[in-house]
Design an enzyme around this catalytic site. Sequence first.
Site, PDB file in Angstrom:
ATOM      1  N   ASP A 100     218.734  73.065 -15.169  1.00 20.09           N
ATOM      2  CA  ASP A 100     217.426  72.561 -14.744  1.00 20.09           C
ATOM      3  C   ASP A 100     216.543  72.361 -15.972  1.00 20.09           C
ATOM      4  OD1 ASP A 100     215.612  72.362 -12.120  1.00 20.09           O
ATOM      5  OD2 ASP A 100     214.430  73.290 -13.715  1.00 20.09           O
ATOM      6  N   ILE A 101     216.000  71.159 -16.128  1.00 19.66           N
ATOM      7  CA  ILE A 101     215.134  70.858 -17.271  1.00 19.66           C
ATOM      8  C   ILE A 101     213.852  71.677 -17.156  1.00 19.66           C
ATOM      9  CG2 ILE A 101     213.833  69.062 -18.473  1.00 19.66           C
ATOM     10  CD1 ILE A 101     215.884  67.038 -17.453  1.00 19.66           C
ATOM     11  N   ASN A 134     206.323  64.797 -16.714  1.00 23.09           N
ATOM     12  CA  ASN A 134     205.888  63.664 -15.903  1.00 23.09           C
ATOM     13  C   ASN A 134     204.367  63.536 -15.876  1.00 23.09           C
ATOM     14  OD1 ASN A 134     208.215  62.341 -15.038  1.00 23.09           O
ATOM     15  ND2 ASN A 134     208.543  63.737 -13.328  1.00 23.09           N
ATOM     16  N   ASP A 149     211.848  59.611 -16.700  1.00 21.00           N
ATOM     17  CA  ASP A 149     213.138  58.968 -16.447  1.00 21.00           C
ATOM     18  C   ASP A 149     213.972  58.896 -17.726  1.00 21.00           C
ATOM     19  OD1 ASP A 149     212.402  58.646 -13.836  1.00 21.00           O
ATOM     20  OD2 ASP A 149     212.018  56.484 -13.976  1.00 21.00           O
ATOM     21  N   GLU A 194     215.200  67.142 -11.356  1.00 18.50           N
ATOM     22  CA  GLU A 194     215.599  67.470 -12.725  1.00 18.50           C
ATOM     23  C   GLU A 194     216.748  68.473 -12.746  1.00 18.50           C
ATOM     24  OE1 GLU A 194     212.067  70.246 -11.804  1.00 18.50           O
ATOM     25  OE2 GLU A 194     212.876  68.314 -11.162  1.00 18.50           O
TER      26      GLU A 194
END
Length: 305
Positions: free
Chosen positions: A171-172, A179, A188, A214
């Site tokens: 998971d980022i 964002n 993106d 993500e």
Amino acid sequence: MAQLIEGSGALVAVYDQDDRLRFANRAFRMAWFIDDNEHPLWSDLMRRNYHAMRGTIIKTTDFESWLLTTQARRGKTGFRAFETDLHDGRWLWMTETMEHSGWMLCVASDITTIRSDERSLRQDRDFALKASQTDELTGVPSRRFVMPKLGELVGGQGGAAEQVGCFAILDIDNFKSINDRFGHSIGDAVLRDFAATLQKIARKTDIVGRIGGEEFALILPKITPDRAETIVYRMLLAVRQSRPLPDQPDFSYTFSAGIASALRGDDVNDLYRRADLALYAAKLNGRNQVCVDPTAHSIGAARLL
């Protein structure tokens, strides 16, 4: 046997676990313009033939994106068959047979004489199936492809409770703030960079997929938790060093990961839960690290990197 294969009209080749060509008979070498004593990587072979407009017809304006999507699926099943066309006008029926070691046998036959309308119908069907199982943004497999593969990993033949590999959720970190600060187009770009970075490090038999937002999944067959942790750690180092925004060279990002050991007969939902709990522990411990499910082995729950 070697003489028969060399003189056969069938196109025969063998690739090793690194996807390097180790053997190709005369028919295969001629179709893909390979010198007798040459052993290129599959990716390099496809790249040079694409730019020379020979060998396989690749319908794309962005070869590297096509390569990422194709490598994300190449070698992920024990056997697959598909059709492909060549620039010289031939239409081939190609089969790929994978060994657990990562070596692949490729055999192709010329089916050019089959009616073109029948070929087009099957090609449209195959394209639609691939699109339904591919994440449109990143080009890696989607959840629809990943979860059945996870079921295959734990449900194959073998002894009960036999270790069959590992499953990881990645998971980022702080993706929402990326964002919010930079906009969704930058978000993106980060997602695409993340998928590409993971795919470069994953083994040929590993499956990298996006399972939502993500969050990404990694299926690692035939591997111990220690070795899986090493691979995911390499991915973490590569992501830390990545600079996906050319206009903002100081921008960087990280991710957290949870790894669970997969046993024959495991319930897929429970396996997913254990990897998710390990991910949650990594987040609680400060993010930017890899955590291994404590039931996998005795080295402890987390490793701060």
